[in-house]
Scaffold this motif. Structure first.
Motif, PDB file in Angstrom:
ATOM      1  N   THR A 178       0.212   3.321 -40.210  1.00 20.87           N
ATOM      2  CA  THR A 178       0.021   4.502 -39.637  1.00 20.87           C
ATOM      3  C   THR A 178      -0.646   4.883 -39.651  1.00 20.87           C
ATOM      4  O   THR A 178      -1.439   5.833 -39.868  1.00 20.87           O
ATOM      5  CB  THR A 178       0.966   4.855 -38.760  1.00 20.87           C
ATOM      6  N   HIS A 236       5.596  -0.387 -41.536  1.00 19.16           N
ATOM      7  CA  HIS A 236       5.072   0.193 -40.017  1.00 19.16           C
ATOM      8  C   HIS A 236       4.723   2.090 -40.625  1.00 19.16           C
ATOM      9  O   HIS A 236       3.322   2.166 -39.817  1.00 19.16           O
ATOM     10  CB  HIS A 236       6.027   0.369 -38.593  1.00 19.16           C
ATOM     11  N   HIS A 237       4.793   2.521 -40.928  1.00 15.55           N
ATOM     12  CA  HIS A 237       5.295   4.122 -40.808  1.00 15.55           C
ATOM     13  C   HIS A 237       3.464   4.180 -41.678  1.00 15.55           C
ATOM     14  O   HIS A 237       3.302   4.615 -41.862  1.00 15.55           O
ATOM     15  CB  HIS A 237       6.109   5.251 -41.895  1.00 15.55           C
ATOM     16  N   ARG A 263      -4.097   3.693 -41.174  1.00 18.63           N
ATOM     17  CA  ARG A 263      -5.028   3.561 -40.243  1.00 18.63           C
ATOM     18  C   ARG A 263      -6.029   4.445 -39.260  1.00 18.63           C
ATOM     19  O   ARG A 263      -6.659   4.901 -39.066  1.00 18.63           O
ATOM     20  CB  ARG A 263      -4.243   2.311 -39.654  1.00 18.63           C
ATOM     21  N   GLU A 264      -4.580   5.602 -38.858  1.00 18.09           N
ATOM     22  CA  GLU A 264      -4.399   5.673 -38.151  1.00 18.09           C
ATOM     23  C   GLU A 264      -5.007   7.838 -38.294  1.00 18.09           C
ATOM     24  O   GLU A 264      -5.326   8.292 -37.335  1.00 18.09           O
ATOM     25  CB  GLU A 264      -3.673   6.253 -36.913  1.00 18.09           C
ATOM     26  N   ILE A 295       0.929  10.657 -32.081  1.00 13.27           N
ATOM     27  CA  ILE A 295       1.315  10.159 -33.374  1.00 13.27           C
ATOM     28  C   ILE A 295       1.438  10.804 -34.971  1.00 13.27           C
ATOM     29  O   ILE A 295       2.748  10.053 -35.211  1.00 13.27           O
ATOM     30  CB  ILE A 295      -0.147   9.235 -33.840  1.00 13.27           C
TER      31      ILE A 295
END
Ligand SMILES: [Fe+2]
Ligand SMILES: [Fe+2]
Length: 179
Positions: A129, A125-126, A132-133, A76
């Motif tokens: 991520t 998208h970046h 969230r992650e 990731i």
């Protein structure tokens, strides 16, 4: 030392607002109206002088340390690091298309539209991520020493658009955001 995650989150919220403004301009294309090239140029200028230079570089340092603390997140993180470069390149591409479009009557509108859409997709998208992650994991596993290394590697720069002192070039954009 306080970690910069809260500031990074604030940046993300601000970036997302700017991306929404960019998307409104994309919608103008679809209605066959003329987009506000100046507004688009100011948004891109901000994202390139502030985000590309002062938001992404300290993240790069933090993410490199995150992989050491939590090797399972490597894939990731590698993607995010790559996206920092892609976002910078896609931003440059979009600025070039914008300059052509605002300066020339024979505008390759489809190219500008595609460049804007590409930029939006990558950036959103970046951000999602990271939120969230990666940031929740960073807060769990990075140490004081890691955060000190992040702070030492890249100077903190005042935000020239959302900060207390607004750069001349961004006064109109700031007003637009506030309205
Ligand atoms: Fe990032
Ligand atoms: Fe970020």
């Amino acid at each position: 030392m306080a970690n910069p995650l809260a500031n990074w989150h604030t940046d993300h919220v601000n970036f997302a607002r700017l991306l929404d403004l960019l998307e409104e301009q994309l919608a103008a294309f679809h209605r066959a109206e003329s987009p506000d090239y100046e507004l688009m140029g100011d948004i891109l200028y901000y994202l390139r002088v502030y985000s590309d230079r002062f938001h992404h570089p300290p993240e790069d340092v933090a993410y490199a340390r995150l992989v050491i603390r939590d090797p399972a997140i490597r894939l990731i993180v590698n993607r995010l690091l790559q996206e920092h470069r892609v976002i910078a390149t896609a931003g440059e591409e979009l600025v070039n298309r914008l300059n052509e479009a605002s300066g020339d009557a024979l505008v390759p509108r489809a190219a500008l539209e595609a460049a804007t859409a590409t930029y939006l997709v990558y950036y959103r998208h970046h951000l999602s991520t990271e939120e969230r992650e990666v940031m929740p994991r960073a807060v769990q596993v990075l140490t004081e020493e890691d955060w000190a290394a992040v702070a030492a590697a890249v100077p903190v720069s005042p935000d020239p658009l959302f900060g207390d002192i607004v750069l001349e070039r961004f006064v109109a954009l700031r007003r637009k955001i506030a309205s």
